[in-house]
Design a protein around this motif. Structure first.
Motif, PDB file in Angstrom:
ATOM      1  N   HIS A  19      -1.257  -0.682   8.335  1.00 44.56           N
ATOM      2  CA  HIS A  19      -2.572  -0.823   7.705  1.00 44.56           C
ATOM      3  C   HIS A  19      -2.525  -0.248   6.302  1.00 44.56           C
ATOM      4  O   HIS A  19      -2.548   0.952   6.110  1.00 44.56           O
ATOM      5  CB  HIS A  19      -3.618  -0.086   8.541  1.00 44.56           C
ATOM      6  N   SER A  63       1.756  -5.877   6.593  1.00 48.01           N
ATOM      7  CA  SER A  63       0.584  -5.931   7.467  1.00 48.01           C
ATOM      8  C   SER A  63       0.366  -7.353   7.972  1.00 48.01           C
ATOM      9  O   SER A  63       0.834  -8.322   7.372  1.00 48.01           O
ATOM     10  CB  SER A  63      -0.657  -5.429   6.728  1.00 48.01           C
ATOM     11  N   GLY A 236      -3.109  -6.270   1.703  1.00 50.22           N
ATOM     12  CA  GLY A 236      -2.183  -5.217   2.076  1.00 50.22           C
ATOM     13  C   GLY A 236      -2.282  -4.059   1.103  1.00 50.22           C
ATOM     14  O   GLY A 236      -3.359  -3.521   0.853  1.00 50.22           O
TER      15      GLY A 236
END
Length: 246
Positions: A19, A63, A236
């Motif tokens: 994340h 991600s 991202g």
């Protein structure tokens, strides 16, 4: 907001492995993942994402939302001959391989084969391993060898760079000769944990602080480079698309 509220808010963010979203609300990011990303994520990519989540360096992974973005982008530009610098366990590599036609090719480079082999069984099961030419070791010597072959110059449709930030400008110098006019180079982490706007005395992790100036230098250089058109996106940890125009 009190300091305890601020700390609580920070703890509530970045719960998802990989994340790197710059969205201020973790709930908003989760909504995006659960509504638009995970329901359309191929089973093989989900499997690789879950394997990577158990690795101690999982923060290095691309991600899921960025993987979806790369997959869509490659299809939009009809990429066939591509390159990836920095592979890790291969999540972005798998996203690329799935997007390419059956005779598509990816020259993939990373200094750590062990990490790549962690994801390789999933890539093989997905039926796309034949598209990948993996090279273990530093990328710069490989790029220099490619440049010696006139047939390789201007032959790549797309390049994804997610590697050592202190070499991004060295990569850029070479990649602009290897990607075709109209081709795209994507540089990952160009917002670098948001540190690009952090004050000098901000408390940053050592690796974030070390690479921050290299990322800033890259961003300035790309913005001033007349050979490319650019688009920096908050996907991202920030990804900058460079389209070669000359």
């Amino acid at each position: 907001m009190s300091s305890s509220e601020s700390e609580s808010g920070q703890q509530g963010r970045h719960q998802e492995v990989g994340h790197k979203s710059l969205l201020q609300s973790d709930a908003l990011y989760q909504y995006m993942l659960e509504t638009s990303v995970y329901p359309r994520e191929p089973e093989c990519m989900k499997e690789l994402r879950e394997i990577t989540a158990k690795h101690p360096w999982n923060i290095m992974t691309t991600s899921a939302d960025e993987g979806q973005f790369l997959n869509m982008l490659l299809k939009l530009i009809n990429a066939k001959n591509t390159m990836e610098i920095g592979v890790y366990t291969g999540y972005s590599l798998l996203a690329t391989a799935l997007a390419l036609p059956d005779d598509g090719k990816i020259l993939a480079m990373d200094i750590n084969r062990e990490n790549y082999e962690l994801g390789l069984p999933v890539i093989e099961k997905a039926g796309v391993a034949h598209k990948i030419d993996f090279r273990e070791g530093p990328a710069l010597p490989v790029l220099d060898l490619l440049l010696e072959d006139e047939k390789k110059q201007g032959s790549f449709d797309f390049v994804f760079v997610d590697a050592d930030k202190d070499n991004y400008l060295n990569y850029h110098k070479r990649l602009l000769e290897l990607v075709k006019v109209g081709g795209v180079i994507a540089y990952d982490n160009t917002l670098w944990n948001g540190s690009v706007v952090a004050p000098p005395d901000a408390p940053l992790r050592k690796y974030v602080r070390y690479y921050r100036d290299f990322v800033l230098d890259l961003n300035r250089a790309l913005a001033a480079d007349p050979r490319i058109e650019i688009c920096q996106l908050p996907v991202g940890d920030g990804v900058t698309l460079c389209r070669r125009i000359k």
